[in-house]
Design a protein around this motif. Sequence first.
Motif, PDB file in Angstrom:
ATOM      1  N   PRO A   1      34.026 -91.699  17.091  1.00 19.72           N
ATOM      2  CA  PRO A   1      34.202 -90.237  17.156  1.00 19.72           C
ATOM      3  C   PRO A   1      34.206 -89.751  18.603  1.00 19.72           C
ATOM      4  O   PRO A   1      33.430 -90.208  19.432  1.00 19.72           O
ATOM      5  CB  PRO A   1      32.984 -89.717  16.394  1.00 19.72           C
ATOM      6  CG  PRO A   1      32.609 -90.823  15.463  1.00 19.72           C
ATOM      7  CD  PRO A   1      32.916 -92.087  16.207  1.00 19.72           C
ATOM      8  N   MET A   2      35.097 -88.815  18.893  1.00 21.13           N
ATOM      9  CA  MET A   2      35.269 -88.308  20.247  1.00 21.13           C
ATOM     10  C   MET A   2      34.600 -86.948  20.376  1.00 21.13           C
ATOM     11  O   MET A   2      35.046 -85.980  19.744  1.00 21.13           O
ATOM     12  CB  MET A   2      36.757 -88.215  20.593  1.00 21.13           C
ATOM     13  CG  MET A   2      37.460 -89.550  20.558  1.00 21.13           C
ATOM     14  SD  MET A   2      39.255 -89.414  20.854  1.00 21.13           S
ATOM     15  CE  MET A   2      39.292 -88.629  22.462  1.00 21.13           C
ATOM     16  N   PRO A   3      33.548 -86.823  21.175  1.00 20.75           N
ATOM     17  CA  PRO A   3      32.839 -85.545  21.289  1.00 20.75           C
ATOM     18  C   PRO A   3      33.701 -84.422  21.857  1.00 20.75           C
ATOM     19  O   PRO A   3      33.462 -83.247  21.553  1.00 20.75           O
ATOM     20  CB  PRO A   3      31.668 -85.867  22.222  1.00 20.75           C
ATOM     21  CG  PRO A   3      32.077 -87.106  22.951  1.00 20.75           C
ATOM     22  CD  PRO A   3      32.930 -87.873  21.999  1.00 20.75           C
TER      23      PRO A   3
ATOM     24  N   VAL B   1      46.622 -97.186  31.207  1.00 18.93           N
ATOM     25  CA  VAL B   1      45.281 -97.428  30.658  1.00 18.93           C
ATOM     26  C   VAL B   1      45.232 -98.816  30.036  1.00 18.93           C
ATOM     27  O   VAL B   1      46.085 -99.171  29.217  1.00 18.93           O
ATOM     28  CB  VAL B   1      44.922 -96.366  29.594  1.00 18.93           C
ATOM     29  CG1 VAL B   1      43.515 -96.605  29.059  1.00 18.93           C
ATOM     30  CG2 VAL B   1      45.057 -94.959  30.159  1.00 18.93           C
ATOM     31  N   LEU B   2      44.215 -99.583  30.419  1.00 19.92           N
ATOM     32  CA  LEU B   2      44.010-100.909  29.843  1.00 19.92           C
ATOM     33  C   LEU B   2      42.535-101.076  29.482  1.00 19.92           C
ATOM     34  O   LEU B   2      41.709-100.228  29.795  1.00 19.92           O
ATOM     35  CB  LEU B   2      44.445-102.010  30.812  1.00 19.92           C
ATOM     36  CG  LEU B   2      43.545-102.372  32.002  1.00 19.92           C
ATOM     37  CD1 LEU B   2      44.057-103.647  32.653  1.00 19.92           C
ATOM     38  CD2 LEU B   2      43.469-101.270  33.033  1.00 19.92           C
ATOM     39  N   THR B   3      42.208-102.158  28.822  1.00 20.52           N
ATOM     40  CA  THR B   3      40.815-102.426  28.486  1.00 20.52           C
ATOM     41  C   THR B   3      40.014-102.698  29.750  1.00 20.52           C
ATOM     42  O   THR B   3      40.430-103.485  30.602  1.00 20.52           O
ATOM     43  CB  THR B   3      40.708-103.627  27.536  1.00 20.52           C
ATOM     44  OG1 THR B   3      41.347-103.290  26.301  1.00 20.52           O
ATOM     45  CG2 THR B   3      39.250-103.992  27.266  1.00 20.52           C
ATOM     46  N   GLY B   4      38.868-102.050  29.849  1.00 16.38           N
ATOM     47  CA  GLY B   4      37.963-102.251  30.970  1.00 16.38           C
ATOM     48  C   GLY B   4      36.560-101.881  30.528  1.00 16.38           C
ATOM     49  O   GLY B   4      35.937-102.614  29.760  1.00 16.38           O
ATOM     50  N   ASP B   5      36.069-100.738  30.996  1.00 20.09           N
ATOM     51  CA  ASP B   5      34.758-100.273  30.534  1.00 20.09           C
ATOM     52  C   ASP B   5      34.778-100.034  29.029  1.00 20.09           C
ATOM     53  O   ASP B   5      33.770-100.181  28.354  1.00 20.09           O
ATOM     54  CB  ASP B   5      34.372 -98.976  31.254  1.00 20.09           C
ATOM     55  CG  ASP B   5      34.166 -99.187  32.743  1.00 20.09           C
ATOM     56  OD1 ASP B   5      33.655-100.257  33.123  1.00 20.09           O
ATOM     57  OD2 ASP B   5      34.506 -98.279  33.522  1.00 20.09           O
ATOM     58  N   GLY B   6      35.920 -99.619  28.518  1.00 23.63           N
ATOM     59  CA  GLY B   6      36.106 -99.440  27.072  1.00 23.63           C
ATOM     60  C   GLY B   6      37.409-100.091  26.655  1.00 23.63           C
ATOM     61  O   GLY B   6      38.247-100.470  27.487  1.00 23.63           O
TER      62      GLY B   6
ATOM     63  N   LYS C   1      26.886 -94.682  23.824  1.00 24.57           N
ATOM     64  CA  LYS C   1      26.447 -93.863  22.683  1.00 24.57           C
ATOM     65  C   LYS C   1      27.021 -94.330  21.349  1.00 24.57           C
ATOM     66  O   LYS C   1      26.960 -93.624  20.356  1.00 24.57           O
ATOM     67  CB  LYS C   1      26.785 -92.384  22.923  1.00 24.57           C
ATOM     68  CG  LYS C   1      26.089 -91.796  24.141  1.00 24.57           C
ATOM     69  CD  LYS C   1      26.437 -90.344  24.350  1.00 24.57           C
ATOM     70  CE  LYS C   1      25.723 -89.799  25.594  1.00 24.57           C
ATOM     71  NZ  LYS C   1      26.078 -88.376  25.856  1.00 24.57           N
ATOM     72  N   HIS C   2      27.583 -95.548  21.327  1.00 31.12           N
ATOM     73  CA  HIS C   2      28.107 -96.121  20.087  1.00 31.12           C
ATOM     74  C   HIS C   2      27.785 -97.606  20.064  1.00 31.12           C
ATOM     75  O   HIS C   2      27.615 -98.218  21.112  1.00 31.12           O
ATOM     76  CB  HIS C   2      29.625 -95.929  19.984  1.00 31.12           C
ATOM     77  CG  HIS C   2      30.063 -94.519  19.909  1.00 31.12           C
ATOM     78  ND1 HIS C   2      29.911 -93.745  18.774  1.00 31.12           N
ATOM     79  CD2 HIS C   2      30.644 -93.714  20.839  1.00 31.12           C
ATOM     80  CE1 HIS C   2      30.391 -92.535  19.002  1.00 31.12           C
ATOM     81  NE2 HIS C   2      30.838 -92.491  20.251  1.00 31.12           N
ATOM     82  N   PRO C   3      27.722 -98.213  18.886  1.00 28.06           N
ATOM     83  CA  PRO C   3      27.568 -99.667  18.839  1.00 28.06           C
ATOM     84  C   PRO C   3      28.798-100.347  19.438  1.00 28.06           C
ATOM     85  O   PRO C   3      29.894 -99.792  19.426  1.00 28.06           O
ATOM     86  CB  PRO C   3      27.459 -99.960  17.330  1.00 28.06           C
ATOM     87  CG  PRO C   3      27.120 -98.662  16.686  1.00 28.06           C
ATOM     88  CD  PRO C   3      27.726 -97.598  17.550  1.00 28.06           C
TER      89      PRO C   3
END
Length: 324
Positions: free
Chosen positions: A95-97, A20-25, A84-86
């Motif tokens: 927060p993780m739903p 996992v690396l930085t991409g969409d998040g 759904k977050h700034p």
Amino acid sequence: MQSVLALINSPETDVLGITVLTGDGWRDEEVQHTLRLLEIIGRSDIPVVPGAVFPLVNSKEYIARWETLYGKVIYQGAWNFAKKHPVHGPWEIPPMPEGTPSTKAASEDAAHFMVRMVHQFPHDVTIYAAGPMTDLALAIALDAKIAELTKELIVMGGSINPHTDDPEFRLTPRREFNFWMDPEASHAVLHARWPRLVLTTVDISVKTRMEKSLIAQVAKSTTPAAQYVAKYAEANYLWDELAAVAWLDPSVITKWEKLYIDVDVDHGASYGDTLSWAPGQQPDMGEALVEVQNDLDKEKFYRLYVELLTRPTPPAHGVAAAVN
């Protein structure tokens, strides 16, 4: 997450790990989501391996300056978008739903993990890459033989000439996020000696859609994986999902083309854009000849995709795959 589920749920794969690396998040946030997904489906045995937080050269700050010269980049992943977050920084985890995971990520980094797996299973590992290419470029820098020791590289990335009204691609048809976020890494990966390199581009991805009817079909299954998708899936193109399903069953793809592919690393107006040439027209500076998917049997793809998401999650066995 939906493409990861499709790969794990296939009875023909043995997922060695998820890097996992930085991409969409941002990386750390996405690591937590991945760990929690594996808990939900009962597959916490699969290592989740953290990769790069930042690209090799490119940066959010550089692109902000670049935009003053060449215009706005609509989608910049973690740099300008947070569902759904700034928009937040790399170390903040909103927060993780779905709940916070109790398991931990691997202590090894993604590049070393991939090098180790490829040497452990030479010529048997498929690397599925559905994000920026930073970790793969780092792995190649660590071990120049890693590419030729794999079985193949499956990539969701690149954009050549998509037919779409989507504003992200209509006026900038060669800009695709996974290649664009780390152009230097993409360039390095596309010049490595992979035995086989398959590319799912924007051109074919925009022909797909996660419609509500598909979500409703998945929701009929009571498996944890299916219920996860039913709860969190949203209408969008099935970029990574198509790359995953087409690897599992290539008959989904009805039209292919072999092209030489590269990424523009000159820091001008086309920085990060996809470059492509027909055989015989390439600059011949080490570009890879890539199997590019051009069209698909959409109904067959949807059917197989729903089947993969709704089947019971099996134990890992069979063909080796490392998910990036």
